[in-house]
Design an enzyme around this catalytic site. Structure first.
Site, PDB file in Angstrom:
ATOM      1  N   GLU A 200       0.828  -1.200   0.000  1.00  0.00           N
ATOM      2  CA  GLU A 200       0.000   0.000   0.000  1.00  0.00           C
ATOM      3  C   GLU A 200       0.870   1.261   0.000  1.00  0.00           C
ATOM      4  O   GLU A 200       2.081   1.206   0.222  1.00  0.00           O
ATOM      5  CB  GLU A 200      -0.900   0.029   1.237  1.00  0.00           C
ATOM      6  CG  GLU A 200      -1.703  -1.256   1.427  1.00  0.00           C
ATOM      7  CD  GLU A 200      -2.862  -1.109   2.393  1.00  0.00           C
ATOM      8  OE1 GLU A 200      -3.156   0.036   2.796  1.00  0.00           O
ATOM      9  OE2 GLU A 200      -3.468  -2.141   2.723  1.00  0.00           O
ATOM     10  N   ARG A 236      -5.401 -13.762   6.944  1.00  0.00           N
ATOM     11  CA  ARG A 236      -6.667 -13.933   6.221  1.00  0.00           C
ATOM     12  C   ARG A 236      -7.635 -14.872   6.926  1.00  0.00           C
ATOM     13  O   ARG A 236      -8.857 -14.699   6.815  1.00  0.00           O
ATOM     14  CB  ARG A 236      -6.383 -14.474   4.818  1.00  0.00           C
ATOM     15  CG  ARG A 236      -5.495 -13.609   3.966  1.00  0.00           C
ATOM     16  CD  ARG A 236      -6.134 -12.298   3.624  1.00  0.00           C
ATOM     17  NE  ARG A 236      -5.241 -11.464   2.817  1.00  0.00           N
ATOM     18  CZ  ARG A 236      -5.418 -10.153   2.641  1.00  0.00           C
ATOM     19  NH1 ARG A 236      -6.443  -9.530   3.197  1.00  0.00           N
ATOM     20  NH2 ARG A 236      -4.572  -9.466   1.918  1.00  0.00           N
ATOM     21  N   GLN A 239      -9.103 -12.980   9.880  1.00  0.00           N
ATOM     22  CA  GLN A 239      -9.983 -11.949   9.329  1.00  0.00           C
ATOM     23  C   GLN A 239     -11.310 -12.526   8.828  1.00  0.00           C
ATOM     24  O   GLN A 239     -12.384 -11.969   9.071  1.00  0.00           O
ATOM     25  CB  GLN A 239      -9.238 -11.237   8.193  1.00  0.00           C
ATOM     26  CG  GLN A 239      -9.950 -10.058   7.577  1.00  0.00           C
ATOM     27  CD  GLN A 239      -9.157  -9.452   6.399  1.00  0.00           C
ATOM     28  OE1 GLN A 239      -7.982  -9.757   6.211  1.00  0.00           O
ATOM     29  NE2 GLN A 239      -9.809  -8.612   5.631  1.00  0.00           N
ATOM     30  N   LYS A 252      -5.794  -7.802  11.313  1.00  0.00           N
ATOM     31  CA  LYS A 252      -4.948  -6.707  10.842  1.00  0.00           C
ATOM     32  C   LYS A 252      -4.144  -6.047  11.964  1.00  0.00           C
ATOM     33  O   LYS A 252      -3.077  -5.487  11.708  1.00  0.00           O
ATOM     34  CB  LYS A 252      -5.830  -5.605  10.232  1.00  0.00           C
ATOM     35  CG  LYS A 252      -6.706  -6.046   9.078  1.00  0.00           C
ATOM     36  CD  LYS A 252      -5.928  -6.087   7.787  1.00  0.00           C
ATOM     37  CE  LYS A 252      -6.870  -6.164   6.595  1.00  0.00           C
ATOM     38  NZ  LYS A 252      -6.130  -6.006   5.337  1.00  0.00           N
ATOM     39  N   THR A 256       1.381  -3.208  11.301  1.00  0.00           N
ATOM     40  CA  THR A 256       1.376  -2.520  10.006  1.00  0.00           C
ATOM     41  C   THR A 256       2.744  -1.854   9.881  1.00  0.00           C
ATOM     42  O   THR A 256       3.117  -1.058  10.741  1.00  0.00           O
ATOM     43  CB  THR A 256       0.275  -1.439   9.965  1.00  0.00           C
ATOM     44  OG1 THR A 256      -0.987  -2.032  10.290  1.00  0.00           O
ATOM     45  CG2 THR A 256       0.206  -0.788   8.597  1.00  0.00           C
ATOM     46  N   GLU A 357      -4.054 -12.717  -3.674  1.00  0.00           N
ATOM     47  CA  GLU A 357      -4.328 -12.595  -5.103  1.00  0.00           C
ATOM     48  C   GLU A 357      -3.266 -13.313  -5.938  1.00  0.00           C
ATOM     49  O   GLU A 357      -3.583 -13.969  -6.928  1.00  0.00           O
ATOM     50  CB  GLU A 357      -4.374 -11.111  -5.498  1.00  0.00           C
ATOM     51  CG  GLU A 357      -5.523 -10.331  -4.867  1.00  0.00           C
ATOM     52  CD  GLU A 357      -5.293  -8.830  -4.898  1.00  0.00           C
ATOM     53  OE1 GLU A 357      -4.732  -8.298  -3.921  1.00  0.00           O
ATOM     54  OE2 GLU A 357      -5.648  -8.209  -5.920  1.00  0.00           O
TER      55      GLU A 357
END
Lengths: 411, 411
Positions: A200, A236, A239, A252, A256, A357
């Site tokens: 990000e 994941r 989450q 999460k 970070t 992904e």
């Protein structure tokens, strides 16, 4: 703008004199955390320059501003001081007559230890890549893949945990928690088995806004100081089990990571690109006639292998639109607020910004140069995200790196 | 424990000497924000007492701890100092021999202005009332009302915006934003038409925990300093349109109000009640053998009319379980972290903690004493939440109030 410094800068350096990103470092002499600017292979000790009066007149309280152990006092000063600071730095680093005074404050970047450059106030994470949102929909709901109904009307976001924003290089312990595998009757407890990254771009707010007021997209440059790279580590499996109905939480909040050098907006004028076309048309408060969309190319490495090159220019929502949305309800901004773009994924398979992904929900393992396969992260894996944008005079503005290595869980 | 102070305390006061909650006030002499303790109709200027040496030996750095403009330095000291501080205060306020020194630091509470008592680090809001969760399910999904699948396995929570936590009395501007009424084709923009309250109880973290470690429920008392009342203002129309898939954002982030007096855990020993039975059995990390569930009765007034009396003792998850869950993934705690219970709703209609429930989704307006009807809040409405718990020797521990008045939107 002067383009050459009297400090030699290697041709491929992420930190030419047209960049001059800000950070906080400790240096081997044992003095405390101090403001520094990166140039080439060096860092300039800004606190030391301020102590000998070289920033007098640049800020109202130069010693408090440039001698602070975090960037927050500088962030709070606002655009005029930010520009004056950059102008002074350029003068000091390009005019040979300052060399005798400045050179003693230089040290090799490799000898400095970077700290978290600013105290994070609130941390918000958006979800602004259409490709990413589409990929997630296809992976989790292949029978009816579609964007959430609100996705093209507003930049979806949520608040993350600001207390666990850490600087690049901080080891990332594999989080434990509850998860409920598909088909299982009951949730189980243990270390995450689907530990992922999210590549990000983050925006660092300098100038606060009062409670009850709205900050328009056009005021982006007045409030936002600069840009960092972000790795929004994500578990994941945790989450997936927790997130209905109130959104991501423990999946999460364990960590970070951000890059140590905050690239000022002033270094990114040449990287600006138009807003992608938005249909349906956005509401009035989301119009952004002077957008700060950026031609910023990310590169994600896993144990040294480049696994993805996400292009930030493909984001659907601009950072100004995100800021306008974030405050349209009157929410106050504070100095040190950080908001991130959400996972950046381009249209091609080698441009996806998460392992979810890249491995298409763990159904398609990918190969590292070592010959090893990966889907999600294993203990000991190191992820490194870097970024580059076009600068002035043909230079490239580097963002440095945000790195993290996975440490095994204690559980 | 001594039960009588030389300061006269009215019989119905929320602040008997067995309470001694901490706050930050400004006082008419123009000196800056200072630590104070409430007793009866008075506040004791703790900073002034510290300045004349009366807290020497209680904390390592008494002047920095008790002279700070926020409670955070005291919060960070930990349980031993918290207990020593309370013991010293009890001594000063019950032993006549201290009267001559302490009396000059007293002033009427009505003459002091309360500020936000601590700098909020991260703010987490849970969703731990089964009755509330059931009500919400029935209101929004009457055809298939059921708790989320994860609800009884973990205390669901999310991060809110810590920068918009405000002290009682702060005017609340009606937020604007996008909403999409049922049946509408497109979202519209404007001031919220479904502005609501959430009556909650908040826990103030004092002692931090390192990144990567878990805080067990049994360590609740070592980390949590005290308790406040919380009104988590909510714009239901904004929330409904935005919250899929990442949870509440702008529907909540415009303001969260807290009461000005932090009631220390030490004042609440007599209020402790057992954990409700939990089925299915909770995972090992959520077991809480020494729970701090509290017999805390809330009272919600709207323009003076009592509209609800939510009983906190009916919460499904204990504050210790919430703390253990919050950190099970290794998330660090910081001094000043605030976590709230989520809306407290009891089993009876007059015990619901939100207007959404009290008006059953705006389908059943309720009456105020003025004869006016309400569903959601109108401009000018004042909401006041108070709370009481049993104290020692038959006293009652009051939490004071968290008040807020709705100001019209500019839009």
């Amino acid at each position: 703008m002067p383009t050459r410094s009297w400090i030699p800068v290697p041709a491929d350096s992420p930190f030419p004199v047209s960049n001059l990103p800000y950070g906080i470092v400790t240096i081997p002499d044992g003095r405390g955390p101090r403001m520094a600017v990166a140039i080439g292979d060096h860092v300039v000790d800004v606190a030391a320059l301020s102590a000998i009066g070289l920033f007098d007149g640049v800020a109202d309280e130069p010693l408090e501003t440039f001698g602070a152990p975090v960037l927050n006092p500088l962030l709070s000063c606002g655009r005029a001081t930010w520009t004056a600071t950059r102008d002074r730095l350029l003068q000091l680093l390009t005019d040979e007559s300052y060399r005798a005074k400045v050179e003693p404050t230089l040290l090799l970047r490799s000898e400095a230890t970077s700290l978290l450059p600013f105290e994070v106030a609130d941390y918000v994470d958006f979800y602004s890549s259409e490709q990413h949102a589409n990929n997630v929909s296809q992976i989790f709901r292949p029978e009816s893949p579609q964007l959430p109904e609100n996705w093209k009307h507003l930049p979806i976001g949520y608040h993350g945990r600001s207390g666990t924003v850490v600087v690049s290089g901080t080891p990332i312990r594999r989080p434990s928690g509850q998860r409920k595998p598909r088909g299982a009757d009951q949730p189980t407890f243990g270390p995450s088995e689907r530990l992922d990254i999210e590549a990000e771009v983050g925006f660092v707010v300098g100038v606060p806004s009062p409670l009850g007021s709205q900050v328009p997209a056009a005021s982006f440059r007045d409030h936002v100081f600069g840009v960092v790279l972000v790795n929004d580590w994500s578990a994941r499996d945790i989450q997936a089990w927790e997130y209905v109905p109130l959104g991501p939480f423990l999946g999460k909040s364990f960590a970070t990571s951000v890059s140590p050098w905050v690239v000022p907006l002033d270094a990114l004028e040449m990287a600006r690109v138009p807003l992608p076309s938005q249909a349906p048309p956005v509401m009035a408060y989301l119009k952004d006639s002077d957008p700060w969309c950026l031609d910023l190319s990310l590169e994600v490495r896993l144990n040294g292998t480049v696994v993805s090159r996400p292009p930030f220019a493909t984001q659907y929502w601009s950072p100004g639109q995100q800021l306008a949305h974030l405050t349209v309800n009157g929410a106050a901004l504070r100095t040190g607020d950080l908001y991130a773009s959400g996972t950046v994924s381009g249209p091609h398979q080698d441009q996806f910004g998460s392992l979810l992904e890249l491995s298409w929900g763990a159904s398609k393992p990918f190969l590292l140069e070592t010959g090893q396969e990966r889907t999600f992260l294993l203990d000991g894996d190191t992820v490194s995200i870097s970024g580059w944008a076009p600068g002035s005079d043909g230079t490239r503005i580097g963002f440095g790196r945000v790195d993290g290595t996975i440490v095994a869980s204690d559980d």
